[in-house]
Design a protein around this motif. Structure first.
Motif, short mmCIF file in Angstrom:
data_model
loop_
_atom_site.label_atom_id
_atom_site.label_comp_id
_atom_site.label_asym_id
_atom_site.label_seq_id
_atom_site.Cartn_x
_atom_site.Cartn_y
_atom_site.Cartn_z
N SER A 164 -32.91 39.61 0.55
CA SER A 164 -33.48 38.62 1.46
C SER A 164 -32.42 37.95 2.32
N SER A 165 -32.84 37.48 3.49
CA SER A 165 -31.97 36.69 4.36
C SER A 165 -32.16 35.22 4.04
N VAL A 166 -31.04 34.47 3.96
CA VAL A 166 -31.09 33.11 3.43
C VAL A 166 -30.29 32.15 4.30
N PHE A 167 -30.83 30.94 4.47
CA PHE A 167 -30.08 29.84 5.08
C PHE A 167 -29.81 28.81 3.99
N ILE A 168 -28.53 28.46 3.81
CA ILE A 168 -28.10 27.51 2.79
C ILE A 168 -27.57 26.26 3.46
N THR A 169 -28.16 25.12 3.17
CA THR A 169 -27.68 23.86 3.72
C THR A 169 -27.49 22.85 2.59
N GLY A 170 -27.04 21.67 2.92
CA GLY A 170 -26.81 20.64 1.91
C GLY A 170 -25.70 19.71 2.34
N SER A 171 -25.62 18.57 1.68
CA SER A 171 -24.60 17.56 1.99
C SER A 171 -23.20 18.10 1.74
N ALA A 172 -22.22 17.36 2.26
CA ALA A 172 -20.83 17.67 1.93
C ALA A 172 -20.64 17.54 0.43
N GLY A 173 -19.94 18.49 -0.16
CA GLY A 173 -19.65 18.42 -1.59
C GLY A 173 -20.71 19.02 -2.49
N THR A 174 -21.62 19.82 -1.94
CA THR A 174 -22.66 20.44 -2.77
C THR A 174 -22.31 21.88 -3.16
N GLY A 175 -21.11 22.30 -2.88
CA GLY A 175 -20.66 23.61 -3.34
C GLY A 175 -21.10 24.78 -2.48
N LYS A 176 -21.30 24.53 -1.20
CA LYS A 176 -21.77 25.61 -0.31
C LYS A 176 -20.74 26.74 -0.20
N THR A 177 -19.45 26.38 -0.10
CA THR A 177 -18.42 27.41 0.05
C THR A 177 -18.28 28.25 -1.21
N GLU A 178 -18.27 27.61 -2.37
CA GLU A 178 -18.18 28.35 -3.63
C GLU A 178 -19.35 29.31 -3.77
N LEU A 179 -20.53 28.82 -3.44
CA LEU A 179 -21.72 29.66 -3.53
C LEU A 179 -21.64 30.83 -2.55
N LEU A 180 -21.15 30.55 -1.37
CA LEU A 180 -21.04 31.59 -0.35
C LEU A 180 -20.09 32.70 -0.79
N MET A 181 -19.01 32.34 -1.46
CA MET A 181 -18.07 33.35 -1.96
C MET A 181 -18.74 34.26 -2.99
N GLU A 182 -19.60 33.67 -3.81
CA GLU A 182 -20.33 34.47 -4.80
C GLU A 182 -21.36 35.35 -4.11
N VAL A 183 -21.98 34.82 -3.07
CA VAL A 183 -22.95 35.59 -2.29
C VAL A 183 -22.28 36.83 -1.68
N VAL A 184 -21.08 36.65 -1.17
CA VAL A 184 -20.35 37.78 -0.56
C VAL A 184 -20.11 38.89 -1.58
N LYS A 185 -19.79 38.52 -2.80
CA LYS A 185 -19.61 39.52 -3.86
C LYS A 185 -20.89 40.33 -4.07
N LEU A 186 -22.00 39.61 -4.10
CA LEU A 186 -23.30 40.28 -4.28
C LEU A 186 -23.60 41.24 -3.13
N LEU A 187 -23.36 40.74 -1.92
CA LEU A 187 -23.64 41.55 -0.73
C LEU A 187 -22.83 42.84 -0.72
N ARG A 188 -21.59 42.76 -1.16
CA ARG A 188 -20.73 43.94 -1.18
C ARG A 188 -21.20 44.97 -2.21
N LYS A 189 -21.85 44.51 -3.24
CA LYS A 189 -22.45 45.43 -4.20
C LYS A 189 -23.69 46.09 -3.62
N LEU A 190 -24.43 45.32 -2.83
CA LEU A 190 -25.66 45.83 -2.24
C LEU A 190 -25.41 46.82 -1.11
N HIS A 191 -24.44 46.49 -0.23
CA HIS A 191 -24.24 47.25 1.01
C HIS A 191 -22.94 48.04 1.06
#
Length: 527
Positions: A67-94
């Protein structure tokens, strides 16, 4: 927008698992530096597994399903950490070569080990560029065409600085170059950012349009989610105050706290001084370095890369945070600009003081005097800082390298450059602040009010675009329509691994977190 059930996503993820230069610093201690092998214990040390929240699990699950996803949230909610994990998943998929990781700014692109969005596009001036014109410009660039044709997934970080016209233009280009009459040409899109922070900059127009105003925005995502668990701050009063500023509320009763902090006469000398303008940052850092009256050591970056694309990757380094020249001395306040040892807290944004230098071999290319700085970090760790590498990427391919010590002078920083950082202490000058979101971006860098010193604060500086507030209100209404409260859910039986992917699990209990979209909706309803 294809309807996506958050409850199913959670269940799925659970199941899937300037003095003269001197050859030796004159007033510091120095010693012979020896390269020692890491101890067995240090080699075995691994980063602690992150305990993802249910919201974060839902994102990871949705991504894992394609799925395509938009992730938002306040400063300090861990968006960058989550995004790094997302990239790992995407590389397994594609596969790695089909995943392109980008960001709207040079600083954040290095943080996520990606490239700037404009670098990926192959076009650097996109102001007021129509989709057709954008496509025409790309058609003359074979490498850019190849990237689009190969892309299975595209990640865009710091979306708040991308305007609607460019977002629509990119979607148009994707469809045409992929040759698929589907939104984004079938590319799996993952976008992250906070529209309440720094907005798009259009030098040719005073009007700013946000990416969420793009015609294709809603059709681009299966899931739009706001992360609500704030990790940076723990004081509920400070969190509430930051959210009021994020919302642009100038009559909040707790704003008197900020006005009181403006009257503080003492400021911790280790606090980083934040300015709106780069010229103020440069002035303060140069003045403070000169007042130390010590011999300086100069480190010059060593670059290497594809000569045919030199202009391309030089711009990447120039707009990033990897410094071309670093000039420091004993007593200088410095900041790490790259993660070194995350488990020790030596991460991008960690501040400290240069306490001396060591003689080193093999670093003459970066420092002709062959000295490396010893830094005592504010958290107590003492470390000799060696040169590291930054990479400019073209998708999965490394097209350029920069070797440099990962330090910058840190008596002062610009608010724009510190976006995404957590600062232990900050002195913030807001007299030159301008535009929506900048006050919130600056204040949200610190963990608590006691670590803050303010000057130039006025309530009139708190600005939020009503279009952004309305966007978050609509986001809240979408969540409410799915019987979600605060965009966060917990499965009644979180230990179960047999939940059906096609059945909505029972819901019970809510994490007590802060959701701006819900807060906005309730505030507007009361008013």
């Amino acid at each position: 927008m294809r309807f996506f059930t958050l409850g199913i996503a959670v269940a799925t993820y659970r199941n899937s698992g300037t003095k003269g230069y001197s050859s030796k610093p004159s007033n510091g201690f120095y010693t012979k530096y020896k390269n020692k092998d890491k101890t067995t214990t240090e080699k075995k040390q691994r980063r602690t597994k992150i305990p993802w929240t249910e919201e974060q699990k839902s994102v990871l699950s949705a991504v894992a399903q394609g799925s395509s996803v938009f992730i938002t949230g306040s400063a300090g909610t861990g968006k960058t950490e989550l995004l790094m994990e997302v990239v790992k998943l995407l590389r397994k998929l594609h596969t790695r070569s089909k995943v392109f990781v980008t960001s709207s700014t040079g600083v954040s692109s290095f943080a996520i080990k990606g490239q700037t969005l404009h670098s990926f596009i192959g076009v650097y001036d996109t102001n007021n560029c129509s989709p057709e014109n954008l496509l025409d410009m790309i058609m003359g660039k074979k490498r850019a065409i190849s990237r689009w044709e190969k892309a299975g997934s595209l990640v865009i970080d710091e979306i708040s600085m991308v305007d609607a016209k460019l977002f629509d233009g990119l979607e148009f280009v994707a469809r045409k170059l992929k040759g698929v009459d589907e939104t984004w040409g079938g590319i799996q899109l993952v976008v992250a950012g906070d529209f309440c922070q720094l907005p798009p900059v259009n030098q040719n127009s005073k009007y700013v349009s946000y990416a969420f105003e793009a015609d294709c925005w809603n059709d681009s995502f299966d899931l739009q989610i706001e992360l609500t668990k704030i990790f940076r701050q723990s004081d509920s009063q400070f969190i509430e105050l930051l959210q009021a500023i994020r919302r642009g509320q100038t009559d909040h009763p707790d704003l008197v706290l900020l006005e009181n902090y403006c009257s503080k006469t003492k400021c911790d000398p280790s606090a980083v001084h934040l300015f709106s303008l780069n010229k103020d940052v440069k002035r303060v850092n140069e003045e403070r370095l000169k007042t130390l009256n010590k011999d300086v050591v100069v480190y010059r970056a060593v670059d290497s890369g594809d000569d045919h694309r030199k202009d391309h990757w030089k711009k990447q380094f120039e707009h990033g945070i990897a410094p071309d020249v670093v000039t420091i001395c004993e007593g200088a306040r410095v900041m790490l600009v790259k993660n070194l040892h995350t488990w020790k807290g030596l991460v991008n944004g960690a501040t400290g003081t240069v306490v001396g230098f060591v003689e080193a071999t093999g670093v003459a290319d970066v420092c002709s005097d062959e000295w490396l700085p010893i830094v005592k970090f504010d958290l107590g760790k003492v470390l000799t800082i060696e040169p590291v590498e930054w990479h400019v990427r073209d998708g999965d391919e490394i097209v350029a390298r920069r070797k440099q010590i990962p330090l910058i002078l840190a008596w002062a920083l610009s608010i724009h450059k510190c976006q995404g950082l957590t600062l232990d202490k900050a002195k913030i000058s807001l007299s030159q602040a301008f535009g929506c979101g900048i006050v919130y971006t600056a204040l949200s860098r610190v963990k608590c009010l006691d670590d803050l010193h303010l000057s130039g604060f006025q309530r009139s500086l708190i600005q939020a675009d009503q279009r952004v507030s309305q966007f978050y209100r609509r986001l809240a209404l979408q969540h409410n329509s799915r019987d979600l409260d605060n965009s966060c859910i917990e499965s009644k039986d979180s230990s179960s691994n047999t939940t059906s992917h096609t059945e909505k699990p029972d819901m019970a209990g809510n994490i007590c977190n802060f959701s701006l979209s819900v807060w906005v909706a309730r505030h507007l309803k009361r008013s």
